[in-house]
Scaffold this active site. Sequence first.
Site, PDB file in Angstrom:
ATOM      1  N   LEU A 122      74.909  -6.372  40.955  1.00 18.53           N
ATOM      2  CA  LEU A 122      75.947  -7.371  41.186  1.00 18.53           C
ATOM      3  C   LEU A 122      77.090  -6.870  42.072  1.00 18.53           C
ATOM      4  CD1 LEU A 122      76.096  -9.048  37.655  1.00 18.53           C
ATOM      5  CD2 LEU A 122      74.876  -9.801  39.703  1.00 18.53           C
ATOM      6  N   GLY A 138      76.195  -6.285  45.167  1.00 18.19           N
ATOM      7  CA  GLY A 138      75.664  -6.779  46.427  1.00 18.19           C
ATOM      8  C   GLY A 138      75.030  -5.706  47.286  1.00 18.19           C
ATOM      9  N   LYS A 139      74.981  -4.466  46.788  1.00 18.89           N
ATOM     10  CA  LYS A 139      74.484  -3.356  47.616  1.00 18.89           C
ATOM     11  C   LYS A 139      72.994  -3.480  47.956  1.00 18.89           C
ATOM     12  CE  LYS A 139      75.349  -0.055  44.619  1.00 18.89           C
ATOM     13  NZ  LYS A 139      75.412   1.308  44.007  1.00 18.89           N
ATOM     14  N   GLY A 194      74.359  -2.222  38.875  1.00 12.31           N
ATOM     15  CA  GLY A 194      74.699  -2.061  40.285  1.00 12.31           C
ATOM     16  C   GLY A 194      74.262  -3.202  41.174  1.00 12.31           C
ATOM     17  N   TYR A 254      75.421  11.843  27.053  1.00 12.76           N
ATOM     18  CA  TYR A 254      75.734  11.507  28.436  1.00 12.76           C
ATOM     19  C   TYR A 254      75.817  12.763  29.308  1.00 12.76           C
ATOM     20  CZ  TYR A 254      76.840   6.649  27.194  1.00 12.76           C
ATOM     21  OH  TYR A 254      76.773   5.341  26.778  1.00 12.76           O
ATOM     22  N   SER A 270      77.197  -2.042  31.466  1.00 11.83           N
ATOM     23  CA  SER A 270      76.554  -2.457  32.718  1.00 11.83           C
ATOM     24  C   SER A 270      76.981  -3.862  33.124  1.00 11.83           C
ATOM     25  CB  SER A 270      75.028  -2.379  32.608  1.00 11.83           C
ATOM     26  OG  SER A 270      74.430  -2.286  33.872  1.00 11.83           O
ATOM     27  N   PRO A 271      78.287  -4.126  33.208  1.00  9.80           N
ATOM     28  CA  PRO A 271      78.761  -5.467  33.555  1.00  9.80           C
ATOM     29  C   PRO A 271      78.424  -5.877  34.983  1.00  9.80           C
ATOM     30  CG  PRO A 271      80.581  -3.928  33.589  1.00  9.80           C
ATOM     31  CD  PRO A 271      79.409  -3.182  33.016  1.00  9.80           C
ATOM     32  N   LEU A 272      78.025  -4.916  35.810  1.00  9.54           N
ATOM     33  CA  LEU A 272      77.618  -5.231  37.183  1.00  9.54           C
ATOM     34  C   LEU A 272      76.104  -5.169  37.341  1.00  9.54           C
ATOM     35  CD1 LEU A 272      80.454  -3.449  39.176  1.00  9.54           C
ATOM     36  CD2 LEU A 272      80.126  -5.895  38.825  1.00  9.54           C
TER      37      LEU A 272
END
Length: 317
Positions: free
Chosen positions: A214, A216-217, A212, A53, A207-209
């Site tokens: 989810l 809304g961006k 990125g 990372y 990556s639960p969103l």
Amino acid sequence: MQYRRVGASGLEVSRLALGTMTWGTAVDAYDAEEQLSTFLDAGGTLVDTAPIYGDGACEELLGTLINKADARGRIVLAGKAGLIKRGDRIDRDSSRRTLLDQLDLSLRQLGTDHLDLWQIHTWDAETPIDETLGTLEHAVRTGRTRYVGISNYSGWQTALAHTWLAERADALPLISTQVEYSLVRREAEDEVLPAARHLGMGALAWSPLGRGVLTGKYRGGVPSDSRAADPAWEAFVGKYLTPQKSAVVEALARASEGLDVTIAHVALAWLLARPGVASAIVGARTTSQLQENLASEDLELPPEIVQALDDVSDSAR
């Protein structure tokens, strides 16, 4: 912060974990320190990392900050090994030599004598599975880690790995599987999550969103400062910028308006209520983004909204 056991093990972790994939690159030392402090102040415990990372800079930075905050005793430190950068390419290598070299490097850079959870980063078809899993056994026996898990394994790979270890004399269990899982990536429900639940393993969702999406961006296009606008990340995000996936985001937006919360809150609340999920790993570029994600802890979705999100996201698969 709420806490859960990881699968059938005794390891307790916060329902939201701190992801550090971009520490040392997109997230500098100042922002990383602020994020770690914010996470710990919110009651977070699980911190996810890997030697690859931040282009190799993450773990030394994280170790410095943990030591500065005298926070090692409050953190469940989850590391990985098995992906290694060689020149311009990233190789899968779960050989005993590479795994132990990466583990020892992680311990030195993190400034600790053990990890709480050590995970094989991904399946390596070129290395015999008994060599890979035997290395997990060795790491536990030598005190370098307390628990072991896997990451990005398919359903049959998960079952094979768990069974191989469970049948050994020491019956060392795999306690976790880390897998991409969100409203725009539900494939884990087909095989991986059922296998994990059957075997007593907890799921750590990365990556639960939805990379990125989810948050809304991207509803009004691609912001110039977003990952999707970066050539290095465009393909990573772009696969979720489709009309089908956009329908999921719009459903989230309607739910968020009705509940008077953010879109990201609804997406995380849906995920944390899924069977078998021990923790969702949230990575943020800024402290304000992390604070927003952590605030989702207080939200419990009404059953009718859960069902609506289930239906629209299932249709988008």
